[in-house]
Design an enzyme around this catalytic site. Structure first.
Site, PDB file in Angstrom:
ATOM      1  CB  SER A  57      -0.902  -0.034   1.082  1.00 35.80           C
ATOM      2  OG  SER A  57      -1.678   1.068   1.357  1.00 35.80           O
ATOM      3  CG  LEU A  98      -6.503  -1.276  -4.325  1.00 32.26           C
ATOM      4  CD1 LEU A  98      -5.668  -1.861  -5.283  1.00 32.26           C
ATOM      5  CD2 LEU A  98      -6.318   0.268  -4.279  1.00 32.26           C
ATOM      6  CE  LYS A 124     -13.180   5.318   0.919  1.00 28.37           C
ATOM      7  NZ  LYS A 124     -14.116   5.413  -0.127  1.00 28.37           N
ATOM      8  CD  GLU A 125      -4.495   0.914  -0.724  1.00 27.51           C
ATOM      9  OE1 GLU A 125      -4.550   1.184  -1.837  1.00 27.51           O
ATOM     10  OE2 GLU A 125      -3.266   0.984  -0.451  1.00 27.51           O
ATOM     11  CB  ILE A 126      -4.695   2.079   6.484  1.00 31.53           C
ATOM     12  CG1 ILE A 126      -3.525   2.247   5.896  1.00 31.53           C
ATOM     13  CG2 ILE A 126      -4.446   1.888   8.057  1.00 31.53           C
ATOM     14  CD1 ILE A 126      -2.294   1.274   6.315  1.00 31.53           C
TER      15      ILE A 126
END
Length: 169
Positions: A57, A98, A124-126
């Site tokens: 990321s 993703l 949002k990935e975290i």
């Protein structure tokens, strides 16, 4: 989904990887990763439920063509299946695509850089990584861990902006 590719097989290897990526100039980090993976990676005949060993990321503008690109290449060179989004993933495409890759990854490597928090996608990935409850090995690229933890310096303006407008993307 099973795979018989080499993968990061145990907690000891993950701890060593975390140590290799600790505070040092980025070339030194890459040298440490090379040294670690040369001795640690071996093929496994045991299928794993993950498609990817590692999910990277990162804020593309900060590190895609530098540190992240080099780290990705080193991981692949040593047989680590890593996911790095491509430049073809355009702004406005569904983030859900993703996030699916995060769910299919065993270990997460967020590469915190000065502008990381400016990306709603990175945040949002975290959030998804934490929700998955699997190992997260943070990498600090030109930022101090305290800047991320305390949300100050480069991180403060981004979080203030998100607090003012929670729907902003």
């Amino acid at each position: 989904m099973g795979t018989t590719e080499p993968h990061l097989q145990n907690a000891s290897t993950m701890q060593l990887l975390q140590s290799a990526l600790e505070d040092a100039p980025y070339e030194k980090k890459l040298e440490r990763v090379d040294a670690l993976l040369e001795g640690e990676m071996e093929a496994s005949s045991t299928p794993t439920k993950f498609e990817f060993d590692v999910f990277l990321s990162f804020r593309g503008a900060d590190t895609r063509k530098g540190f992240t690109g080099h780290l990705y290449d080193r991981l692949k060179l040593h047989g680590v299946s890593a996911f790095k989004d491509s430049e073809d993933l355009k702004r406005g495409q569904e983030i859900e695509e993703l996030l699916k890759y995060i769910k299919r990854s065993m270990i997460f490597l967020p590469i915190f850089s000065e502008r990381y928090a400016e990306s709603r996608w990175c945040l949002k990935e975290i959030s998804m990584m934490v929700a998955c409850q699997r190992p997260i090995i943070p990498v600090f690229f030109d930022v101090e861990p305290a800047e991320v933890r305390d949300q100050n310096k480069h991180f403060a303006p981004a979080f203030e902006r998100y607090e003012r407008d929670a729907n902003m993307d």
